[in-house]
Design a protein around this motif. Structure first.
Motif, PDB file in Angstrom:
ATOM      1  N   GLY A  16       0.827  -1.193   0.000  1.00  0.00           N
ATOM      2  CA  GLY A  16       0.000   0.000   0.000  1.00  0.00           C
ATOM      3  C   GLY A  16       0.868   1.251   0.000  1.00  0.00           C
ATOM      4  O   GLY A  16       1.995   1.234   0.455  1.00  0.00           O
ATOM      5  N   SER A  17       0.324   2.349  -0.490  1.00  0.00           N
ATOM      6  CA  SER A  17       1.138   3.533  -0.712  1.00  0.00           C
ATOM      7  C   SER A  17       1.604   4.188   0.577  1.00  0.00           C
ATOM      8  O   SER A  17       2.635   4.841   0.591  1.00  0.00           O
ATOM      9  CB  SER A  17       0.373   4.544  -1.555  1.00  0.00           C
ATOM     10  N   THR A  18       0.872   4.039   1.691  1.00  0.00           N
ATOM     11  CA  THR A  18       1.298   4.710   2.912  1.00  0.00           C
ATOM     12  C   THR A  18       1.902   3.735   3.914  1.00  0.00           C
ATOM     13  O   THR A  18       2.302   4.144   4.978  1.00  0.00           O
ATOM     14  CB  THR A  18       0.134   5.452   3.571  1.00  0.00           C
ATOM     15  N   ASN A  19       1.946   2.468   3.596  1.00  0.00           N
ATOM     16  CA  ASN A  19       2.550   1.471   4.469  1.00  0.00           C
ATOM     17  C   ASN A  19       3.892   1.084   3.884  1.00  0.00           C
ATOM     18  O   ASN A  19       3.968   0.676   2.739  1.00  0.00           O
ATOM     19  CB  ASN A  19       1.644   0.247   4.581  1.00  0.00           C
ATOM     20  N   VAL A  20       4.923   1.220   4.670  1.00  0.00           N
ATOM     21  CA  VAL A  20       6.269   1.097   4.131  1.00  0.00           C
ATOM     22  C   VAL A  20       7.043   0.020   4.883  1.00  0.00           C
ATOM     23  O   VAL A  20       7.026  -0.018   6.113  1.00  0.00           O
ATOM     24  CB  VAL A  20       7.002   2.451   4.267  1.00  0.00           C
ATOM     25  N   GLU A  21       7.732  -0.817   4.123  1.00  0.00           N
ATOM     26  CA  GLU A  21       8.600  -1.807   4.747  1.00  0.00           C
ATOM     27  C   GLU A  21       9.862  -1.123   5.254  1.00  0.00           C
ATOM     28  O   GLU A  21      10.450  -0.284   4.555  1.00  0.00           O
ATOM     29  CB  GLU A  21       8.986  -2.899   3.752  1.00  0.00           C
ATOM     30  N   GLU A  23      13.311  -1.578   5.608  1.00  0.00           N
ATOM     31  CA  GLU A  23      14.374  -2.465   5.124  1.00  0.00           C
ATOM     32  C   GLU A  23      15.435  -2.674   6.206  1.00  0.00           C
ATOM     33  O   GLU A  23      15.929  -1.718   6.792  1.00  0.00           O
ATOM     34  CB  GLU A  23      15.045  -1.866   3.881  1.00  0.00           C
ATOM     35  N   GLY A  24      15.749  -3.921   6.470  1.00  0.00           N
ATOM     36  CA  GLY A  24      16.822  -4.251   7.411  1.00  0.00           C
ATOM     37  C   GLY A  24      16.468  -4.054   8.880  1.00  0.00           C
ATOM     38  O   GLY A  24      17.331  -4.204   9.747  1.00  0.00           O
ATOM     39  N   ALA A  25      15.221  -3.748   9.181  1.00  0.00           N
ATOM     40  CA  ALA A  25      14.846  -3.467  10.578  1.00  0.00           C
ATOM     41  C   ALA A  25      15.084  -4.670  11.469  1.00  0.00           C
ATOM     42  O   ALA A  25      15.499  -4.520  12.623  1.00  0.00           O
ATOM     43  CB  ALA A  25      13.378  -3.046  10.653  1.00  0.00           C
ATOM     44  N   ILE A  26      14.840  -5.840  10.939  1.00  0.00           N
ATOM     45  CA  ILE A  26      14.950  -7.041  11.756  1.00  0.00           C
ATOM     46  C   ILE A  26      16.393  -7.251  12.236  1.00  0.00           C
ATOM     47  O   ILE A  26      16.638  -7.924  13.227  1.00  0.00           O
ATOM     48  CB  ILE A  26      14.405  -8.266  10.965  1.00  0.00           C
ATOM     49  N   ASP A  27      17.355  -6.640  11.529  1.00  0.00           N
ATOM     50  CA  ASP A  27      18.762  -6.776  11.900  1.00  0.00           C
ATOM     51  C   ASP A  27      19.237  -5.699  12.871  1.00  0.00           C
ATOM     52  O   ASP A  27      20.385  -5.735  13.329  1.00  0.00           O
ATOM     53  CB  ASP A  27      19.649  -6.736  10.643  1.00  0.00           C
ATOM     54  N   LEU A  28      18.360  -4.726  13.177  1.00  0.00           N
ATOM     55  CA  LEU A  28      18.762  -3.666  14.119  1.00  0.00           C
ATOM     56  C   LEU A  28      18.952  -4.251  15.517  1.00  0.00           C
ATOM     57  O   LEU A  28      18.161  -5.078  15.957  1.00  0.00           O
ATOM     58  CB  LEU A  28      17.684  -2.585  14.202  1.00  0.00           C
ATOM     59  N   LYS A  29      19.961  -3.769  16.201  1.00  0.00           N
ATOM     60  CA  LYS A  29      20.157  -4.167  17.599  1.00  0.00           C
ATOM     61  C   LYS A  29      19.233  -3.316  18.470  1.00  0.00           C
ATOM     62  O   LYS A  29      18.890  -2.187  18.108  1.00  0.00           O
ATOM     63  CB  LYS A  29      21.615  -3.944  18.005  1.00  0.00           C
ATOM     64  N   PRO A  30      18.815  -3.837  19.631  1.00  0.00           N
ATOM     65  CA  PRO A  30      17.973  -3.045  20.539  1.00  0.00           C
ATOM     66  C   PRO A  30      18.607  -1.684  20.837  1.00  0.00           C
ATOM     67  O   PRO A  30      19.816  -1.595  21.080  1.00  0.00           O
ATOM     68  CB  PRO A  30      17.886  -3.915  21.789  1.00  0.00           C
ATOM     69  N   GLY A  31      17.794  -0.661  20.784  1.00  0.00           N
ATOM     70  CA  GLY A  31      18.273   0.699  21.039  1.00  0.00           C
ATOM     71  C   GLY A  31      18.663   1.449  19.785  1.00  0.00           C
ATOM     72  O   GLY A  31      18.861   2.656  19.823  1.00  0.00           O
ATOM     73  N   ARG A  32      18.772   0.735  18.678  1.00  0.00           N
ATOM     74  CA  ARG A  32      19.171   1.379  17.418  1.00  0.00           C
ATOM     75  C   ARG A  32      17.937   1.774  16.612  1.00  0.00           C
ATOM     76  O   ARG A  32      16.840   1.266  16.847  1.00  0.00           O
ATOM     77  CB  ARG A  32      20.064   0.453  16.593  1.00  0.00           C
ATOM     78  N   SER A  33      18.132   2.625  15.628  1.00  0.00           N
ATOM     79  CA  SER A  33      16.993   3.166  14.884  1.00  0.00           C
ATOM     80  C   SER A  33      17.282   3.232  13.392  1.00  0.00           C
ATOM     81  O   SER A  33      18.428   3.117  12.964  1.00  0.00           O
ATOM     82  CB  SER A  33      16.671   4.568  15.386  1.00  0.00           C
ATOM     83  N   LYS A  34      16.211   3.442  12.663  1.00  0.00           N
ATOM     84  CA  LYS A  34      16.284   3.714  11.228  1.00  0.00           C
ATOM     85  C   LYS A  34      15.320   4.844  10.947  1.00  0.00           C
ATOM     86  O   LYS A  34      14.241   4.904  11.542  1.00  0.00           O
ATOM     87  CB  LYS A  34      15.859   2.512  10.397  1.00  0.00           C
ATOM     88  N   THR A  35      15.692   5.715  10.031  1.00  0.00           N
ATOM     89  CA  THR A  35      14.799   6.789   9.604  1.00  0.00           C
ATOM     90  C   THR A  35      14.401   6.514   8.170  1.00  0.00           C
ATOM     91  O   THR A  35      15.232   6.146   7.345  1.00  0.00           O
ATOM     92  CB  THR A  35      15.510   8.155   9.717  1.00  0.00           C
ATOM     93  N   LEU A  36      13.118   6.654   7.891  1.00  0.00           N
ATOM     94  CA  LEU A  36      12.634   6.411   6.542  1.00  0.00           C
ATOM     95  C   LEU A  36      11.485   7.365   6.241  1.00  0.00           C
ATOM     96  O   LEU A  36      10.993   8.067   7.126  1.00  0.00           O
ATOM     97  CB  LEU A  36      12.186   4.959   6.369  1.00  0.00           C
ATOM     98  N   GLN A  37      11.096   7.377   4.998  1.00  0.00           N
ATOM     99  CA  GLN A  37      10.007   8.224   4.546  1.00  0.00           C
ATOM    100  C   GLN A  37       8.728   7.395   4.507  1.00  0.00           C
ATOM    101  O   GLN A  37       8.696   6.312   3.925  1.00  0.00           O
ATOM    102  CB  GLN A  37      10.340   8.733   3.132  1.00  0.00           C
ATOM    103  N   VAL A  38       7.668   7.887   5.145  1.00  0.00           N
ATOM    104  CA  VAL A  38       6.353   7.247   5.078  1.00  0.00           C
ATOM    105  C   VAL A  38       5.387   8.311   4.576  1.00  0.00           C
ATOM    106  O   VAL A  38       5.119   9.286   5.279  1.00  0.00           O
ATOM    107  CB  VAL A  38       5.912   6.702   6.443  1.00  0.00           C
ATOM    108  N   GLY A  39       4.904   8.143   3.363  1.00  0.00           N
ATOM    109  CA  GLY A  39       4.123   9.210   2.748  1.00  0.00           C
ATOM    110  C   GLY A  39       5.038  10.413   2.577  1.00  0.00           C
ATOM    111  O   GLY A  39       6.128  10.290   2.035  1.00  0.00           O
ATOM    112  N   SER A  40       4.618  11.551   3.095  1.00  0.00           N
ATOM    113  CA  SER A  40       5.439  12.755   2.964  1.00  0.00           C
ATOM    114  C   SER A  40       6.241  13.065   4.221  1.00  0.00           C
ATOM    115  O   SER A  40       6.876  14.104   4.293  1.00  0.00           O
ATOM    116  CB  SER A  40       4.526  13.946   2.629  1.00  0.00           C
TER     117      SER A  40
END
Ligand code: FES
Length: 117
Positions: A16-21, A23-40
């Motif tokens: 769906g256009s506003t639901n975003v995977e 990527e690689g989140a499952i490999d993040l260690k606890p306490g770590r983050s990822k920034t991504l674009q969801v919609g605008s």
């Protein structure tokens, strides 16, 4: 319930256009983050020991982008020194409201983020 059935129940898994995977989140260690674009909007996904949380990166004061500080486990806004805790609640500074929480779903080994309903 199998993964295909879960994907049917949650349209994000179908792309769906506003639901975003995330990527690689499952490999993040606890306490770590990822920034991504969801919609605008920029969204920060944080891995906790028990799962994931996601918040809009847009500060609720004047709209600057916050960053996740893994050491303090807080979101920091560089514009007027606001601090949000790991649940997006205002700890200090001028923001009038917490960070907007996003919906996170784990389906198999994939993680998806969607705007709040
Ligand atoms: S814009 Fe974030 S504290 Fe002012």
């Amino acid at each position: 319930m199998g993964i295909p059935a879960m994907m049917y129940l949650w349209p994000a898994a179908r792309g769906g256009s506003t639901n975003v995977e995330v990527e690689g989140a499952i490999d993040l260690k606890p306490g770590r983050s990822k920034t991504l674009q969801v919609g605008s909007k920029a969204v920060i996904v944080v891995r906790e020991r028990s799962g994931f949380l996601a918040f809009s990166a847009v500060c609720t004061h004047l709209g600057c982008l916050v960053k996740w500080d893994a050491d303090s486990k807080k979101f920091l806004c560089p514009c007027h020194a606001a601090v949000f805790d790991g649940n997006g609640k205002v700890v200090s500074g001028p923001p009038p409201a917490p960070l907007e929480a996003y919906v996170v779903k784990e389906i198999g080994d994939k993680v998806y983020v969607a705007p709040p309903a």
